[in-house]
Design an enzyme around this catalytic site. Structure first.
Site, mmCIF file in Angstrom:
data_model
loop_
_atom_site.group_PDB
_atom_site.id
_atom_site.type_symbol
_atom_site.label_atom_id
_atom_site.label_comp_id
_atom_site.label_asym_id
_atom_site.label_seq_id
_atom_site.Cartn_x
_atom_site.Cartn_y
_atom_site.Cartn_z
ATOM 1 N N CYS A 127 -0.054 3.638 -6.042
ATOM 2 C CA CYS A 127 -0.835 2.514 -5.543
ATOM 3 C C CYS A 127 -2.100 3.040 -4.869
ATOM 4 O O CYS A 127 -2.053 4.046 -4.170
ATOM 5 C CB CYS A 127 0.040 1.775 -4.525
ATOM 6 S SG CYS A 127 -0.846 0.760 -3.387
ATOM 7 N N GLY A 181 3.009 2.530 -2.151
ATOM 8 C CA GLY A 181 3.525 2.994 -3.447
ATOM 9 C C GLY A 181 2.904 4.309 -3.903
ATOM 10 O O GLY A 181 1.745 4.606 -3.601
ATOM 11 N N GLY A 218 0.745 -1.254 0.000
ATOM 12 C CA GLY A 218 0.000 0.000 0.000
ATOM 13 C C GLY A 218 0.775 1.303 0.000
ATOM 14 O O GLY A 218 0.160 2.356 -0.168
HETATM 15 P P1 5GP Z 1 7.037 3.914 -5.201
HETATM 16 O O1 5GP Z 1 8.527 3.842 -5.127
HETATM 17 O O2 5GP Z 1 6.559 4.479 -6.503
HETATM 18 O O3 5GP Z 1 6.420 4.592 -4.018
HETATM 19 O O4 5GP Z 1 6.508 2.408 -5.104
HETATM 20 C C1 5GP Z 1 6.863 1.428 -6.044
HETATM 21 C C2 5GP Z 1 6.137 0.148 -5.701
HETATM 22 O O5 5GP Z 1 4.709 0.315 -5.775
HETATM 23 C C3 5GP Z 1 6.374 -1.001 -6.664
HETATM 24 O O6 5GP Z 1 7.631 -1.606 -6.505
HETATM 25 C C4 5GP Z 1 5.221 -1.923 -6.344
HETATM 26 O O7 5GP Z 1 5.467 -2.731 -5.215
HETATM 27 C C5 5GP Z 1 4.098 -0.955 -5.992
HETATM 28 N N1 5GP Z 1 3.134 -0.820 -7.085
HETATM 29 C C6 5GP Z 1 3.384 -0.569 -8.391
HETATM 30 N N2 5GP Z 1 2.228 -0.484 -9.092
HETATM 31 C C7 5GP Z 1 1.244 -0.704 -8.216
HETATM 32 C C8 5GP Z 1 -0.185 -0.778 -8.341
HETATM 33 O O8 5GP Z 1 -0.789 -0.556 -9.397
HETATM 34 N N3 5GP Z 1 -0.873 -1.050 -7.207
HETATM 35 C C9 5GP Z 1 -0.252 -1.291 -6.012
HETATM 36 N N4 5GP Z 1 -1.000 -1.594 -4.955
HETATM 37 N N5 5GP Z 1 1.093 -1.192 -5.857
HETATM 38 C C10 5GP Z 1 1.822 -0.928 -6.950
#
Ligand code: 5GP
Length: 346
Positions: free
Chosen positions: A185, A182, A180
């Site tokens: 996300c 991301g 959660g």
């Molecule tokens: P960020 O660095 O952008 O905060 O987080 C990256 C991570 O977000 C990714 O490695 C993956 O675990 C998660 N993530 C990527 N796309 C999605 C999505 O569509 N839904 C969710 N729940 N998590 C995502």
């Protein structure tokens, strides 16, 4: 129904307290790590920061650019078998690229084909599902471990110590932590499920390190200071999506709006991704990711310098000569309180 009252923390809830130090310059800090893994003798020595396996960050171009700086990339899973075989056969530093796969039959067959045609050229894999709590996931991790004993297996995502232990005992070397947090996300909004990321890191690292395993903090870092906090909390690796998105080496459509150039960045469970790879959002599910436009950011190299500079500086502030010492030298100071603590309600 059950309520846990222990306060759990996110990156924004803490700061790292400075400590006396004999270091005179950031350049004295070594931010590489050498790891031995639980299930394989494959060695690792690099900067433990990994680009996320999203098709808008985990590209071959990103892998080549980050490898020059000693970082790694988890490749997205949408290249063809031929492309992976070509890429991995030529890869000089094995730990600079992780092959990613889900747990479907198609993912498994594709991976076996890549291994067969490349002469087992892949050494690091990332088995990735949104919910790492299912029996099917644990069985899949076991199957990969039994079939390929020499692989370094990263598997996730989970957020609690019990499941971290189960995955390590089932064959994972590195457990990926985060549900959660991301940047694109929407799981927390769509399902109400999640766990504050810094506490997830601290709890999962504690469980993993007790067994000789490793964890990768995945998601929620928006600035270099968050990465320092993740390492300070016990993360062995940190995975970044949004911080690497929008660069020349990242994927994502270029969009011009009012004379400015943007790049589209979307979650791998967003409608955009499902339209692209699964023929739309299936009737029984809802998208758990969103799509945003990021101002184009040029080559990733400048961002890498910022990130590494920030982490080195954090080490200097607490007197850690090596990244390895950062957790030991970290004291977090809480800087936000839950509303009921402020108002004295129980
Ligand atoms: P960020 O660095 O952008 O905060 O987080 C990256 C991570 O977000 C990714 O490695 C993956 O675990 C998660 N993530 C990527 N796309 C999605 C999505 O569509 N839904 C969710 N729940 N998590 C995502």
């Amino acid at each position: 129904m059950h309520i846990e009252n222990t306060v759990r923390l996110d990156f924004k809830d803490v700061l790292i307290r400075p400590k006396r130090s004999t270091l005179t310059s950031r350049s004295e800090v070594d931010i590489t790590r050498s790891f031995k893994f639980l299930h394989t003798s494959t060695p690792y020595h690099a900067i433990p920061i990994i680009a996320a396996n999203m098709d808008t960050t985990g590209t071959f171009a990103m892998a080549r650019a980050l490898a020059e700086h000693g970082l790694s990339t988890a490749l997205h899973k949408h290249y063809s078998v031929e492309e992976y075989v070509d890429f991995f056969s030529k890869l000089e530093t094995k730990s600079s690229a992780f092959y990613s796969l889900g747990i479907g039959d198609g993912d498994w067959e594709k991976f076996r084909e890549v291994m067969r045609l490349s002469g087992n050229a892949v050494s690091f894999v990332c088995i990735d599902v949104a919910n790492g709590y299912t029996e099917a996931f644990v069985s899949f991790v076991k199957k990969v471990r039994d079939t390929f004993p020499d692989l370094v297996i990263m598997a996730g995502n989970v957020v609690t110590g019990d499941m971290t232990e189960e995955l390590l005992l089932s064959g994972a070397d590195i457990v990926k932590v985060g549900i959660g947090p991301g940047s694109v996300c929407t799981t927390r909004k769509m399902t109400g499920v999640g766990y504050p990321q810094l506490s997830a890191i601290i709890e999962c690292a504690d469980a993993a390190h007790g067994l000789g395993g490793r964890i990768c903090a995945d998601g929620g870092c928006t600035v270099p200071g968050d990465i320092a906090k993740a390492f300070g909390g016990g993360a062995d690796f940190v995975m970044l999506g949004g911080m690497f998105a929008g660069h020349d080496e990242a994927g994502g459509e270029r969009v011009e709006l009012d004379g400015k150039v943007y790049r589209r960045f979307y979650g791998m469970s967003s409608k955009d991704a499902m339209d692209k790879y699964s023929g739309g959002v299936a009737k029984y599910r809802a998208a758990e990711g969103k799509s945003v436009l990021l101002p184009e950011r040029g080559p990733v190299e400048n961002t890498v310098q910022d990130i590494l500079g920030g982490v080195r500086s954090a080490c200097t502030y607490v007197g850690a000569r090596r990244l390895k010492e950062l957790t030991m030298r970290t004291t977090f100071v809480r800087v936000s309180m839950q509303i009921n603590e402020v108002f004295g309600k129980s």
